[in-house]
Enzyme design. Structure first.
Site, PDB file in Angstrom:
ATOM      1  N   ASN A  12      57.634 -39.748 -27.015  1.00 16.95           N
ATOM      2  CA  ASN A  12      56.240 -40.134 -27.199  1.00 16.95           C
ATOM      3  C   ASN A  12      55.441 -38.884 -27.544  1.00 16.95           C
ATOM      4  O   ASN A  12      55.184 -38.052 -26.683  1.00 16.95           O
ATOM      5  CB  ASN A  12      55.723 -40.780 -25.901  1.00 16.95           C
ATOM      6  CG  ASN A  12      54.240 -41.070 -25.952  1.00 16.95           C
ATOM      7  OD1 ASN A  12      53.641 -41.110 -27.031  1.00 16.95           O
ATOM      8  ND2 ASN A  12      53.634 -41.276 -24.787  1.00 16.95           N
ATOM      9  N   LYS A  14      52.436 -38.682 -28.269  1.00 17.86           N
ATOM     10  CA  LYS A  14      51.024 -38.850 -27.884  1.00 17.86           C
ATOM     11  C   LYS A  14      50.123 -38.456 -29.067  1.00 17.86           C
ATOM     12  O   LYS A  14      50.535 -38.603 -30.213  1.00 17.86           O
ATOM     13  CB  LYS A  14      50.694 -38.048 -26.620  1.00 17.86           C
ATOM     14  CG  LYS A  14      51.720 -38.251 -25.510  1.00 17.86           C
ATOM     15  CD  LYS A  14      51.234 -37.776 -24.183  1.00 17.86           C
ATOM     16  CE  LYS A  14      52.386 -37.752 -23.198  1.00 17.86           C
ATOM     17  NZ  LYS A  14      51.974 -37.849 -21.830  1.00 17.86           N
ATOM     18  N   HIS A  95      51.458 -47.897 -21.775  1.00 17.89           N
ATOM     19  CA  HIS A  95      51.672 -46.517 -21.309  1.00 17.89           C
ATOM     20  C   HIS A  95      50.600 -46.164 -20.277  1.00 17.89           C
ATOM     21  O   HIS A  95      49.467 -46.659 -20.359  1.00 17.89           O
ATOM     22  CB  HIS A  95      51.613 -45.557 -22.499  1.00 17.89           C
ATOM     23  CG  HIS A  95      51.982 -44.156 -22.116  1.00 17.89           C
ATOM     24  ND1 HIS A  95      51.065 -43.272 -21.611  1.00 17.89           N
ATOM     25  CD2 HIS A  95      53.179 -43.506 -22.128  1.00 17.89           C
ATOM     26  CE1 HIS A  95      51.684 -42.126 -21.332  1.00 17.89           C
ATOM     27  NE2 HIS A  95      52.965 -42.240 -21.643  1.00 17.89           N
ATOM     28  N   GLU A  97      48.679 -43.765 -19.981  1.00 16.56           N
ATOM     29  CA  GLU A  97      47.393 -43.293 -20.539  1.00 16.56           C
ATOM     30  C   GLU A  97      46.577 -44.456 -21.092  1.00 16.56           C
ATOM     31  O   GLU A  97      45.339 -44.433 -21.051  1.00 16.56           O
ATOM     32  CB  GLU A  97      47.658 -42.203 -21.592  1.00 16.56           C
ATOM     33  CG  GLU A  97      48.074 -40.902 -20.908  1.00 16.56           C
ATOM     34  CD  GLU A  97      49.149 -40.116 -21.621  1.00 16.56           C
ATOM     35  OE1 GLU A  97      49.291 -40.236 -22.846  1.00 16.56           O
ATOM     36  OE2 GLU A  97      49.878 -39.362 -20.932  1.00 16.56           O
ATOM     37  N   GLU A 165      57.654 -45.003 -15.288  1.00 17.04           N
ATOM     38  CA  GLU A 165      57.014 -43.691 -15.393  1.00 17.04           C
ATOM     39  C   GLU A 165      56.007 -43.524 -14.255  1.00 17.04           C
ATOM     40  O   GLU A 165      54.856 -43.985 -14.375  1.00 17.04           O
ATOM     41  CB  GLU A 165      56.284 -43.563 -16.728  1.00 17.04           C
ATOM     42  CG  GLU A 165      57.164 -43.753 -17.940  1.00 17.04           C
ATOM     43  CD  GLU A 165      56.563 -43.078 -19.165  1.00 17.04           C
ATOM     44  OE1 GLU A 165      57.153 -42.117 -19.638  1.00 17.04           O
ATOM     45  OE2 GLU A 165      55.481 -43.490 -19.604  1.00 17.04           O
ATOM     46  N   GLY A 171      53.324 -35.636 -17.514  1.00 21.49           N
ATOM     47  CA  GLY A 171      52.580 -34.472 -18.018  1.00 21.49           C
ATOM     48  C   GLY A 171      52.212 -33.462 -16.947  1.00 21.49           C
ATOM     49  O   GLY A 171      51.390 -32.582 -17.181  1.00 21.49           O
ATOM     50  N   SER A 211      57.811 -35.867 -17.052  1.00 13.62           N
ATOM     51  CA  SER A 211      58.215 -34.453 -17.023  1.00 13.62           C
ATOM     52  C   SER A 211      59.720 -34.251 -17.179  1.00 13.62           C
ATOM     53  O   SER A 211      60.298 -33.335 -16.582  1.00 13.62           O
ATOM     54  CB  SER A 211      57.691 -33.781 -15.746  1.00 13.62           C
ATOM     55  OG  SER A 211      56.274 -33.791 -15.748  1.00 13.62           O
TER      56      SER A 211
HETATM   57  C1  PEP Z   1      55.081 -39.842 -21.450  1.00 14.68           C
HETATM   58  O1  PEP Z   1      54.152 -39.540 -22.190  1.00 14.68           O
HETATM   59  O2  PEP Z   1      55.522 -40.991 -21.431  1.00 14.68           O
HETATM   60  C2  PEP Z   1      55.639 -38.795 -20.578  1.00 14.68           C
HETATM   61  C3  PEP Z   1      56.580 -39.140 -19.733  1.00 14.68           C
HETATM   62  O3  PEP Z   1      55.134 -37.524 -20.717  1.00 14.68           O
HETATM   63  P1  PEP Z   1      55.785 -36.161 -20.146  1.00 14.68           P
HETATM   64  O4  PEP Z   1      57.259 -36.190 -20.485  1.00 14.68           O
HETATM   65  O5  PEP Z   1      55.068 -35.064 -20.854  1.00 14.68           O
HETATM   66  O6  PEP Z   1      55.589 -36.165 -18.667  1.00 14.68           O
END
Ligand code: PEP
Length: 248
Positions: A12, A14, A95, A97, A165, A171, A211
């Site tokens: 992703n 973003k 997601h 966000e 997640e 993040g 992460s």
């Molecule tokens: C994501 O955007 O779905 C995500 C898991 O981000 P990150 O790997 O940066 O934590």
């Protein structure tokens, strides 16, 4: 690791990247060994066609979001019909966000999932608890409610990859331990067995996001119910190729 579920890694991006940066990522992906992994990357909407046009067919492309109807007065939105028209086969929906920055509800995410599936897209619905919910011991309740809302909008589970997640891990550099991830993935698989069917529980891929990096992916990938990853930050870096091969 007796699973027959094919390892799955999503990237992703973003709201990151320009043509120059995407060219580097695309070059790495076209060289990556994807033999044992389904790989799907989600660039920003503005670059969907650019990325699809330059990537090998071995890597699929996803939208980071899509709306619940075909067209109309919905400024700023993108419909699944448009994605199909561009040769984009996947959409990430719900997601964290979208949920927490843009205030999307379970109900809206459910409608988006339903419509995307109707238009023939594969979907990656995202679920996960916030830190206070984990600390308050309600993780299972939170993800079960999110799953229930997804379930009522899915009639073909072969087109669904669930991304677990935890919001506190996205993040933040604070990855779930392999045991924490496995515990929730196992509960989600049990939820599918109890609420959908044994067959769906066994065949549906449940991927972890939060992460994930080249450094932690191998231990996470050893967990029997972790079928892959949804990767944010590290999907923009060369280490994404190592994550794609975390189980190889
Ligand atoms: C994501 O955007 O779905 C995500 C898991 O981000 P990150 O790997 O940066 O934590």
């Amino acid at each position: 690791m007796s699973s027959t579920r094919k390892f799955f890694v999503g990237g992703n991006f973003k709201m990151n990247g320009d043509k120059k940066m995407l060219d580097v990522i695309i070059e790495n992906l076209n060289k990556a060994n994807c033999a044992n992994t389904d790989v799907v990357v989600a660039p920003p909407t503005a670059y969907l066609s650019y990325v699809r046009g330059k990537l090998d067919g071995k890597v699929s492309v996803a939208a980071q979001n899509s709306y619940k109807v075909a067209k109309g007065a919905f400024t700023g939105e993108t419909s699944p019909d448009m994605l199909v028209d561009l040769g984009i086969n996947w959409a990430i929906l719900g997601h964290s966000e979208r949920r927490h920055v843009f205030g999307e509800s379970d109900a809206l995410i459910g409608e988006k999932i339903k419509y995307a599936l109707e238009r023939g897209l594969y979907v990656i619905p995202c679920i996960g608890e916030k830190l206070d919910q984990r600390e308050g011991g309600t993780t299972l309740q939170v993800v079960s409610e999110q799953m229930a809302s997804i379930k009522s909008n899915v009639n073909d589970w072969s087109k669904v990859v669930i991304a677990y997640e935890p919001v506190w891990a996205i993040g933040t550099g604070k990855v779930a331990t392999p045991e924490q991830a496995q515990e929730v993935h196992l509960q989600l698989r049990k939820w599918l067995a109890d609420n959908v069917s044994d067959a769906v529980s066994k065949s549906t891929r449940i991927i972890y996001g939060g992460s994930v990096s080249a450094g932690n992916c191998k231990e996470l990938a050893k967990q029997p119910d972790v079928d892959g990853f949804l990767v944010g930050g590290a999907s923009l870096k060369p280490e994404f190729s190592d994550i794609i091969n975390a189980r190889s």
